[in-house]
Design a protein around this motif. Sequence first.
Motif, short mmCIF file in Angstrom:
data_model
loop_
_atom_site.label_atom_id
_atom_site.label_comp_id
_atom_site.label_asym_id
_atom_site.label_seq_id
_atom_site.Cartn_x
_atom_site.Cartn_y
_atom_site.Cartn_z
N GLY A 1 0.78 -1.24 0.00
CA GLY A 1 0.00 0.00 0.00
C GLY A 1 0.80 1.28 0.00
N ASN A 2 2.10 1.23 -0.29
CA ASN A 2 2.86 2.49 -0.30
C ASN A 2 3.93 2.49 -1.39
N THR A 3 4.21 3.64 -1.90
CA THR A 3 5.30 3.95 -2.84
C THR A 3 5.50 2.87 -3.91
N VAL A 4 6.65 2.18 -3.88
CA VAL A 4 6.95 1.21 -4.95
C VAL A 4 6.06 -0.03 -4.89
N GLY A 5 5.25 -0.14 -3.85
CA GLY A 5 4.29 -1.24 -3.79
C GLY A 5 2.99 -0.94 -4.52
N LEU A 6 2.80 0.31 -4.94
CA LEU A 6 1.61 0.65 -5.72
C LEU A 6 1.72 0.03 -7.11
N PRO A 7 0.62 -0.39 -7.70
CA PRO A 7 0.69 -1.14 -8.97
C PRO A 7 1.19 -0.30 -10.14
#
Length: 528
Positions: A217-223
């Motif tokens: 749910g944050n930064t580089v984890g966003l799709p």
Amino acid sequence: MSKSIKTVFSHLKGNRFSQKVKRGIFTSSKLNQDSTDLPEELTTPLSQALKTAPAPIYAPTGSETFQTITTKLSDGLTVTSQPKFGTFCTVGILVNAGSRHEVDYPSGTSHFLERLGFSASSLYKTRDDIMQAVESLGGICDCQSSRDTTIYAASIDRNKLEKLIELFADVVFQPTLPDTEIQLAHNSILYELEMLNKKPDPDPMMTELIHEAAFRGNTVGLPRFPPEETLADINVDVLKTFLRSYYQPQRMVVAGVGVDHDELSKMCEKYISASAKSPSWSLDGPVLQDNSVAQYTGGEVRVEKSFDLSLSVVPMPELAHVSVGLEGVNFTHADFVPYAVLNMLMGGGGSFSAGGPGKGMFSRLYLNVLNRHHWMYAATAYHHSYEDGGFFCIQGSSHPSQLRDCVHVITQEFVRLTQGTNEVELKRAKKQLQSMLMMNLEARPIIFEDVGRQILATGVRKSPLELCDMIERVSNEDIIRIAGNLLSGKAALAGLGDLRNMPSLDDVQSALASTDGKLPRKFRLFRS
């Protein structure tokens, strides 16, 4: 007869000169008499230069350097360049904007802008006009977005650089964003998502899933690839707000390879800085900018899916895919280079791959995994690193019935790293990494991206020679130390396919904390 030979013969068949030779009209004496009527290319011996050919230009000895020159303009725009011999240059604009900055926007906004790159602008009414303009400069262009960067780049004749900089200024800061272009981008992304879901190649989806699990749910984890339902929420107003928030000179680097630095700086000030003062999206309006730092969370993501194997070029078995990741370091960390060596040491690939040491056949995941476990179809190590975080993972593929065994093998390889490596294995991994680095940096576009990304992220560039020296200094103690750091953190787990036999995240964490890397045994009263 090969296609190329057929093409040559078909060309000669229509050539009047060749027809005369074929019919015997030209004898040796006749050929000498008519030689004054022949073009210079046919009468000049190969040992002599053509009179009409331009004089060759040779690179002076020692002219190739890795010197990177950087200048910051008054508006905050950074201009950087590296000299390179040749008549062509690669130039582009790198923007500190990507899918990691979409927390306040519909997912896929930066992907939309990638598809709208080099489309209608104030000077060029259509994409075709822009393509024709670039072709008239003798070059090609492209726009690509990633999790943290968007790049507009082109390779052209270096003598036509000014026209290209003017085009960049117009394309980046003066896009008109017509509804027709937005609809085309929408349709293009829908098609891309459809093909991603249909193709049996798991790598793009697995990369997405392990990022989502590692940075939930944050930064580089966003799709990076948006869900289909969010595309309808992206309109002109959303795009303009994103552009206003992130397309600012202080968040940009103009990089050039094979250009004169002073000339490039003057052109950037004349065109790009001037255009940035009054962009088409207007400086007056809402600004939604996210500068949060990446937070590694670890976690688990499972996507049940059946693959359509009919699209495969060769027959493929039913496979399930899993990736186990652990927190690593950002690319400014002192341990970044040891992690890169570790990645090369682990290596891996597909079980069907052939070749020699150059393809990594002597890496650990080949020797210890693919060569010993015939039922594993792939095992590959990946090192993902960004300016504020990163992770190291091993991805494997097997039949769904053996997915638990696949994870078991992966966790054992992670734990085995704490025992270190031998001198031959470590030396081979370092030499492979050094040679890969130097060979890749022979290509002008790769030099451009390397220079641009380093300057954008850190403001300085480490030269290839400096990096090779850092690689050489990596020791067995470094490998043992970073392996211990990896295993001390929380795991990230991602699965794709039929996942009924995939172990839980708790089981994986227990295996990584053990001395042998084995998963906890599953006791069943009855066989399934």
